[in-house]
Design an enzyme around this catalytic site. Sequence first.
Site, PDB file in Angstrom:
ATOM      1  N   ASP A 151       0.621  -9.647  -1.363  1.00 32.55           N
ATOM      2  CA  ASP A 151       0.710 -11.415  -2.812  1.00 32.55           C
ATOM      3  C   ASP A 151       2.316 -11.658  -2.593  1.00 32.55           C
ATOM      4  O   ASP A 151       2.441 -12.044  -3.525  1.00 32.55           O
ATOM      5  CB  ASP A 151       0.751 -10.427  -4.181  1.00 32.55           C
ATOM      6  CG  ASP A 151      -0.320  -9.675  -4.402  1.00 32.55           C
ATOM      7  OD1 ASP A 151      -1.815 -10.414  -4.541  1.00 32.55           O
ATOM      8  OD2 ASP A 151      -0.752  -8.286  -5.005  1.00 32.55           O
ATOM      9  N   GLY A 179       1.021  -1.321   0.668  1.00 33.67           N
ATOM     10  CA  GLY A 179       0.034  -0.359   0.247  1.00 33.67           C
ATOM     11  C   GLY A 179       1.032   1.161  -0.458  1.00 33.67           C
ATOM     12  O   GLY A 179       0.034   2.299   0.193  1.00 33.67           O
ATOM     13  N   TYR A 206      18.959 -12.092 -32.910  1.00 31.93           N
ATOM     14  CA  TYR A 206      18.190 -10.493 -32.893  1.00 31.93           C
ATOM     15  C   TYR A 206      19.016  -9.926 -31.659  1.00 31.93           C
ATOM     16  O   TYR A 206      19.404 -10.117 -30.288  1.00 31.93           O
ATOM     17  CB  TYR A 206      16.917 -10.235 -32.005  1.00 31.93           C
ATOM     18  CG  TYR A 206      16.461  -8.950 -32.649  1.00 31.93           C
ATOM     19  CD1 TYR A 206      15.548  -8.597 -33.458  1.00 31.93           C
ATOM     20  CD2 TYR A 206      16.233  -8.643 -30.910  1.00 31.93           C
ATOM     21  CE1 TYR A 206      15.287  -7.927 -33.079  1.00 31.93           C
ATOM     22  CE2 TYR A 206      15.276  -7.225 -30.763  1.00 31.93           C
ATOM     23  CZ  TYR A 206      15.049  -7.081 -31.767  1.00 31.93           C
ATOM     24  OH  TYR A 206      13.977  -5.769 -31.447  1.00 31.93           O
ATOM     25  N   HIS A 264       3.777  -7.983 -10.907  1.00 34.32           N
ATOM     26  CA  HIS A 264       1.887  -8.361 -10.704  1.00 34.32           C
ATOM     27  C   HIS A 264       1.202  -7.075 -11.009  1.00 34.32           C
ATOM     28  O   HIS A 264       1.607  -5.846 -10.104  1.00 34.32           O
ATOM     29  CB  HIS A 264       1.548  -8.841  -9.420  1.00 34.32           C
ATOM     30  CG  HIS A 264      -0.339  -8.797  -9.710  1.00 34.32           C
ATOM     31  ND1 HIS A 264      -1.377  -9.496 -10.207  1.00 34.32           N
ATOM     32  CD2 HIS A 264      -1.074  -8.750  -7.770  1.00 34.32           C
ATOM     33  CE1 HIS A 264      -2.283  -9.496  -9.854  1.00 34.32           C
ATOM     34  NE2 HIS A 264      -2.241  -8.709  -8.504  1.00 34.32           N
TER      35      HIS A 264
END
Length: 231
Positions: A76, A46, A229, A97
């Site tokens: 999480d 938070g 690449y 996430h």
Amino acid sequence: MNYKDIREECCEANIALPKTGLVDLTFGNVSVYDPQAGVFAIKPSGVDYAALRPADMVVVDLDGNIVDGSLKPSSDTPTHRRLFLAFGEAGVRSVVHTHSRCAVAFAQAGREIPCLGTTHADHFYGTVPVTREMFPEEIQGEYEWETGNVIVERFEGLNPMDFPAVLVNGHGPFAWNVSGAKAVEYAHALEIVADMAIKTFAIAPNCHGISRSLLDKHFLRKHGKDAYYGQ
């Protein structure tokens, strides 16, 4: 130990999230794993991205114990821990996430993202998987840990580095890679291909996607032992 390197890498990756447009409010988190120490750093719960400092990152071991940090880790954290336990040996060092909007739309629909073009094929070796719906006992139990379990279940038989992202049914995307910066890049790539897929299906609902030969060409020229690449 002060875990300076993973704290700095984790903080930098978390600060990068809102710059990509992948997160609203505080809806997102990045973790960075140190396989030698058996710990990972993760965003505190938070806390606004603009206020983050390396010292704020919380360090957690693979048993789920906080080993350093004064703040609460992301809610999480158990999902990240489960993914490092399952995918760490494959080279996964960072998990992201988000609730990025186009990827979430596919997750909420319970739909995989098929490989419709070469942008997708440059990053994912085929369809981006979606998990099954979680059972009530999983939701009511150790929810975040069980979220990790359904991801691991979906990846049975898959190389997580060939498909470095997943859509959790009804929830949203997780992406991963070899570093915090790369994991954020792939979370961003996932959102881009999800947006392209939505627009493609709006134009051509029955689009069947690219051929296997074109998928192989684009993925393998960037990944694997014969990649050519880039520098």
